[in-house]
Motif scaffolding. Structure first.
Motif, mmCIF file in Angstrom:
data_model
loop_
_atom_site.group_PDB
_atom_site.id
_atom_site.type_symbol
_atom_site.label_atom_id
_atom_site.label_comp_id
_atom_site.label_asym_id
_atom_site.label_seq_id
_atom_site.Cartn_x
_atom_site.Cartn_y
_atom_site.Cartn_z
ATOM 1 N N PHE A 26 0.833 -1.203 0.000
ATOM 2 C CA PHE A 26 0.000 0.000 0.000
ATOM 3 C C PHE A 26 0.872 1.259 0.000
ATOM 4 O O PHE A 26 0.619 2.205 -0.744
ATOM 5 C CB PHE A 26 -0.916 0.011 1.221
ATOM 6 N N CYS A 27 1.906 1.271 0.820
ATOM 7 C CA CYS A 27 2.741 2.468 0.963
ATOM 8 C C CYS A 27 3.651 2.700 -0.231
ATOM 9 O O CYS A 27 4.153 3.817 -0.416
ATOM 10 C CB CYS A 27 3.569 2.376 2.243
ATOM 11 N N LYS A 30 6.768 3.322 9.362
ATOM 12 C CA LYS A 30 5.516 3.845 8.825
ATOM 13 C C LYS A 30 4.438 3.661 9.888
ATOM 14 O O LYS A 30 4.368 2.606 10.519
ATOM 15 C CB LYS A 30 5.145 3.123 7.529
ATOM 16 N N ILE A 31 3.596 4.645 10.075
ATOM 17 C CA ILE A 31 2.723 4.689 11.247
ATOM 18 C C ILE A 31 1.245 4.609 10.849
ATOM 19 O O ILE A 31 0.808 5.279 9.913
ATOM 20 C CB ILE A 31 2.984 5.988 12.044
ATOM 21 N N ILE A 32 0.493 3.821 11.591
ATOM 22 C CA ILE A 32 -0.963 3.731 11.438
ATOM 23 C C ILE A 32 -1.603 4.253 12.720
ATOM 24 O O ILE A 32 -1.219 3.852 13.815
ATOM 25 C CB ILE A 32 -1.411 2.280 11.186
ATOM 26 N N ARG A 33 -2.567 5.139 12.558
ATOM 27 C CA ARG A 33 -3.229 5.722 13.727
ATOM 28 C C ARG A 33 -4.733 5.464 13.657
ATOM 29 O O ARG A 33 -5.366 5.712 12.636
ATOM 30 C CB ARG A 33 -2.958 7.227 13.814
ATOM 31 N N ALA A 86 3.779 12.009 3.921
ATOM 32 C CA ALA A 86 2.482 11.841 3.266
ATOM 33 C C ALA A 86 1.489 11.378 4.320
ATOM 34 O O ALA A 86 1.670 10.318 4.923
ATOM 35 C CB ALA A 86 2.573 10.823 2.135
ATOM 36 N N TRP A 87 0.458 12.192 4.551
ATOM 37 C CA TRP A 87 -0.608 11.795 5.465
ATOM 38 C C TRP A 87 -1.772 11.305 4.621
ATOM 39 O O TRP A 87 -2.245 12.022 3.726
ATOM 40 C CB TRP A 87 -1.054 12.956 6.352
ATOM 41 N N ILE A 88 -2.212 10.078 4.906
ATOM 42 C CA ILE A 88 -3.227 9.429 4.074
ATOM 43 C C ILE A 88 -4.391 8.966 4.936
ATOM 44 O O ILE A 88 -4.238 8.057 5.765
ATOM 45 C CB ILE A 88 -2.630 8.210 3.340
ATOM 46 N N THR A 96 -2.710 6.704 7.922
ATOM 47 C CA THR A 96 -1.312 6.323 7.972
ATOM 48 C C THR A 96 -0.468 7.517 7.581
ATOM 49 O O THR A 96 -0.889 8.357 6.785
ATOM 50 C CB THR A 96 -1.000 5.129 7.052
ATOM 51 N N ASP A 97 0.707 7.634 8.165
ATOM 52 C CA ASP A 97 1.653 8.659 7.738
ATOM 53 C C ASP A 97 2.996 8.002 7.456
ATOM 54 O O ASP A 97 3.514 7.229 8.269
ATOM 55 C CB ASP A 97 1.769 9.808 8.744
#
Length: 261
Positions: A89-90, A113-116, A148-150, A236-237
């Motif tokens: 995905f990223c 890579k971060i998921i919030r 990139a904030w998605i 995710t960012d």
């Protein structure tokens, strides 16, 4: 009424995030000038919404059955974060390809890579991302890292999307150059209204849709709003830079909430 970590944002200090117009989308120089001026690029529909929603479904298929925090953390950090689905995905062509074009060369994706995830009604200091700029966490590499904030699904203002402090990167750049940093290696504050007054600036907000991406510089101050909707906010960012530039080695491991960063 919009809030962040319980602080009520002043209506006079709010404005709309500006979308990159169609006439500039394929003009790299115009985009670079806009990024320098505004500190961010709001690119609506950059990604295929179905791909975004597909990853959202995958995420909740794995996390939806867990009933306690420990089980959730195990699924998140042992399966999702290091998994091939998240990696794909990223690095999907629409995203990686955009960075390759914009940077004018081989892009490098940071492994961390971060998921919030924020559920409706979650509150208290630290629930929503506090005001900060990314460079304070990335000092051992290039300062030209782009984030990139998605939003992983539609994210109206009420769901607690990201908000940017208008023009803040210019002051941050000046403070960095002069060595007048007040808050190295930490968030600046949870008090977004107070920070807006200090900077004499507005917080920029909008209703994000699946497929939207916001690119911002490492000097742009941003934060998150509280989720006062009825749905879960998931995002995710991730961070790209030129592969030839210095890389912060601390960001080359998979994200974990105990990694000290």
């Amino acid at each position: 009424m919009l809030t962040s970590n319980g602080y009520v944002l002043d209506q006079s200090r709010l404005a709309e995030l500006t979308v990159v117009p169609d006439r500039e989308r394929a003009d790299r120089q115009a985009l670079r000038e806009r990024l320098w001026r505004d500190g961010y690029l709001y690119l609506t529909g950059l990604l295929d919404p179905e791909v975004v929603l597909g990853f959202r479904r995958y995420y909740f298929e794995l996390t939806g059955a867990v009933t306690d925090r420990a089980s959730y953390r195990k699924v998140l950090f042992d399966q999702i974060v290091p998994g091939p689905e998240y990696a794909a995905f990223c690095a999907q062509p629409r995203l990686r390809g955009w960075f390759e074009w914009f940077l004018g060369g081989e892009p490098f994706l940071h492994k961390r890579k971060i998921i919030r995830q924020t559920a409706p009604g979650e509150n208290g200091i630290g629930t929503a991302t506090q005001a900060h700029y990314d460079l304070v966490y990335l000092r051992e590499g290039s300062d030209q890292v782009l984030s990139a904030w998605i939003p992983l699904g539609d994210c109206p203002v009420s769901r607690g999307g990201l908000t940017y402090l208008e023009g803040s990167h210019h002051r941050v750049l000046e403070e960095e150059a002069a060595g007048r940093l007040k808050h190295p290696a930490a968030s600046m504050t949870a008090d977004l209204p107070g920070l807006a007054d200090e900077y004499d600036a507005r917080w920029l907000v909008t209703d994000y849709a699946a497929g939207d991406v916001v690119i911002h510089t490492a000097h742009t101050i941003h934060a998150a709003l509280d989720n006062v909707s009825t749905g879960i906010r998931l995002s995710t960012d991730i961070r790209y830079q030129r592969s030839a530039d210095a890389v912060d080695s601390r960001w080359q491991n998979h994200w974990h909430d105990q990694d000290g960063l």
